[in-house]
Design a protein around this motif. Structure first.
Motif, PDB file in Angstrom:
ATOM      1  N   GLU A  65      -0.959  -4.935   9.829  1.00 47.48           N
ATOM      2  CA  GLU A  65      -1.258  -6.263   9.288  1.00 47.48           C
ATOM      3  C   GLU A  65      -1.999  -6.185   7.959  1.00 47.48           C
ATOM      4  N   LEU A  66      -2.937  -5.257   7.842  1.00 50.90           N
ATOM      5  CA  LEU A  66      -3.737  -5.174   6.621  1.00 50.90           C
ATOM      6  C   LEU A  66      -3.000  -4.411   5.522  1.00 50.90           C
ATOM      7  N   ASN A  67      -2.720  -3.137   5.781  1.00 50.93           N
ATOM      8  CA  ASN A  67      -2.011  -2.285   4.825  1.00 50.93           C
ATOM      9  C   ASN A  67      -2.553  -2.458   3.399  1.00 50.93           C
ATOM     10  N   PRO A  85      -2.629  -7.005  -0.242  1.00 50.96           N
ATOM     11  CA  PRO A  85      -1.575  -7.669  -1.038  1.00 50.96           C
ATOM     12  C   PRO A  85      -1.302  -9.095  -0.555  1.00 50.96           C
ATOM     13  N   LEU A  86      -1.034  -9.978  -1.510  1.00 50.64           N
ATOM     14  CA  LEU A  86      -0.603 -11.341  -1.202  1.00 50.64           C
ATOM     15  C   LEU A  86       0.918 -11.416  -1.245  1.00 50.64           C
ATOM     16  N   ASP A  87       1.477 -12.324  -0.464  1.00 53.17           N
ATOM     17  CA  ASP A  87       2.921 -12.529  -0.468  1.00 53.17           C
ATOM     18  C   ASP A  87       3.266 -13.473  -1.621  1.00 53.17           C
ATOM     19  N   VAL A  88       3.500 -12.897  -2.806  1.00 60.05           N
ATOM     20  CA  VAL A  88       3.781 -13.715  -3.990  1.00 60.05           C
ATOM     21  C   VAL A  88       5.183 -14.325  -3.948  1.00 60.05           C
ATOM     22  N   ASP A  89       6.035 -13.870  -3.025  1.00 58.84           N
ATOM     23  CA  ASP A  89       7.382 -14.426  -2.890  1.00 58.84           C
ATOM     24  C   ASP A  89       7.424 -15.608  -1.934  1.00 58.84           C
ATOM     25  N   THR A 114      -5.888 -10.117  -2.451  1.00 61.64           N
ATOM     26  CA  THR A 114      -7.165 -10.700  -2.055  1.00 61.64           C
ATOM     27  C   THR A 114      -8.080  -9.539  -1.677  1.00 61.64           C
ATOM     28  N   THR A 115      -9.267  -9.532  -2.213  1.00 65.35           N
ATOM     29  CA  THR A 115     -10.203  -8.436  -1.982  1.00 65.35           C
ATOM     30  C   THR A 115     -11.179  -8.818  -0.888  1.00 65.35           C
TER      31      THR A 115
END
Length: 266
Positions: A65-67, A85-89, A114-115
Motif C-alpha cells: 500500500e505504501l511503496n 507517490p500520488l495517483d496523478v492519473d 505526499t510526504t
C-alpha cells in the motif's frame, strides 16, 4: 518479571512465587486457565525496532500500500520521512493545482508525492513486539513509537517564495542611502548572567529545531512485508537462547513496571 540476562526464556524461579491477586478481587470472573505459553525475551532488535503509527488511516496498512518512492532519516534526532507517490492519473487529481503546488518541491515538477513526516510520541509506557513461534511467545522491546503524518513543507516553501518576490517588487532604496553606506560594528561584552542565559537558550526549542534542520538526511531502503529482507529481520524476533531466567519480581510487579497499573478499568 525482570531478569538478570536478556535473550533467554522467562520462567518461574525455583522458589514458589506469588501469582498476584486473583481475578475475583478485581470483580472479574475467575476464568479457568486453558493453556500456558512459554515466554522468551530477546534483545537482538531492541535498539532498532520502531513502531510506526498512521493516525489518519482507518485500517491497517496493507502489503504494497505504501511503496514509498524515497525514505530518509536523521539518525541523531530520529526524524523520519517517507515520500508516497500520488495517483496523478486519477480523475480526482487536479493537474493545474498540482503544477502550482509543485513549485514548493523545488524540482520543477508537479506535486506527485505526499510526504509523511514523523512525530514522536511521549513514552508513557513500554511497548513490546510479540511473535508466536511453535506455540511459544517471543517478546522484543520496542525502542520508539512514532506517528507519521502528512508534511506540508511545500506550502511553506511556496509562501516563502512569494514573500521574497513581493519584497523585491516593493523595495525602493531611500535617497540618503544611495549616497553613502554606513557599516556598523557592534562589540558585545557578556556578563556571567548573560552567559548563563545564553546556555539556557541553547537548550531552547528554537535551538533544538535549528540543530535538527542542520543534521543531514540519510537515505533508507524500504522493504515491504513478505520480502526476503523483511522475513530475515522477522527471524531475529525469535529467541535462540533457551537458558532459563531467574525472576527477581512477581508477575504483578513485572507487569506494573511495563504497563503502569495491572488493575483493569471496571
Amino acid at each position: 518479571m525482570s531478569a538478570a540476562n536478556s535473550d533467554h526464556e522467562m520462567t518461574e524461579p525455583t522458589e514458589p512465587a506469588t501469582l498476584g491477586k486473583p481475578a475475583t478481587e478485581y470483580g472479574l470472573p475467575n476464568d479457568e486457565i486453558l493453556v500456558e505459553v512459554p515466554v522468551y525475551l530477546t534483545q537482538k532488535l531492541a535498539k532498532q525496532l520502531h513502531l510506526l503509527q498512521y493516525p489518519q488511516k482507518n485500517s491497517t496498512v496493507r502489503k504494497g500500500e505504501l511503496n514509498p518512492r524515497d525514505a530518509r532519516i536523521k539518525p541523531v534526532h530520529g526524524q523520519l520521512e517517507l515520500d508516497i507517490p500520488l495517483d496523478v492519473d486519477s480523475p480526482m487529481y487536479n493537474d493545474e493545482r498540482g503544477r502550482e503546488l509543485g513549485g514548493g518541491l523545488g524540482t520543477g515538477r508537479r506535486l506527485d508525492i505526499t510526504t509523511l513526516g514523523s512525530v514522536d510520541i511521549p513514552k508513557n509506557s513500554d511497548y513490546l513486539a510479540g511473535v508466536i513461534h511453535h506455540g511459544e511467545l517471543h517478546l522484543t522491546n520496542i525502542a520508539k513509537v512514532t506517528q507519521l503524518r502528512p508534511s506540508l513543507k511545500y506550502l511553506d516553501r511556496l509562501a516563502e517564495k512569494k514573500l521574497a518576490e513581493s519584497k523585491i517588487d516593493d523595495y525602493e532604496e531611500p535617497d540618503d542611502e544611495k549616497d553613502a553606506k554606513t557599516q556598523t560594528i557592534q562589540v558585545t561584552v557578556r556578563s556571567a548572567q548573560a552567559e548563563e542565559a545564553l546556555r539556557q537558550q541553547q537548550h531552547s526549542i528554537a535551538f533544538i529545531q535549528k540543530k535538527l534542520e542542520e543534521e543531514p538526511w540519510s537515505r533508507l531502503s524500504y522493504y515491504d512485508v513478505g520480502t526476503s529482507e523483511s522475513v530475515s529481520k522477522c527471524g531475529k524476533l525469535v529467541a535462540t537462547n533457551r537458558e532459563p531466567l531467574v525472576c527477581r519480581t512477581t508477575p504483578d510487579e513485572y507487569l506494573t513496571s511495563v504497563i503502569g497499573s495491572t488493575a483493569p478499568d471496571v
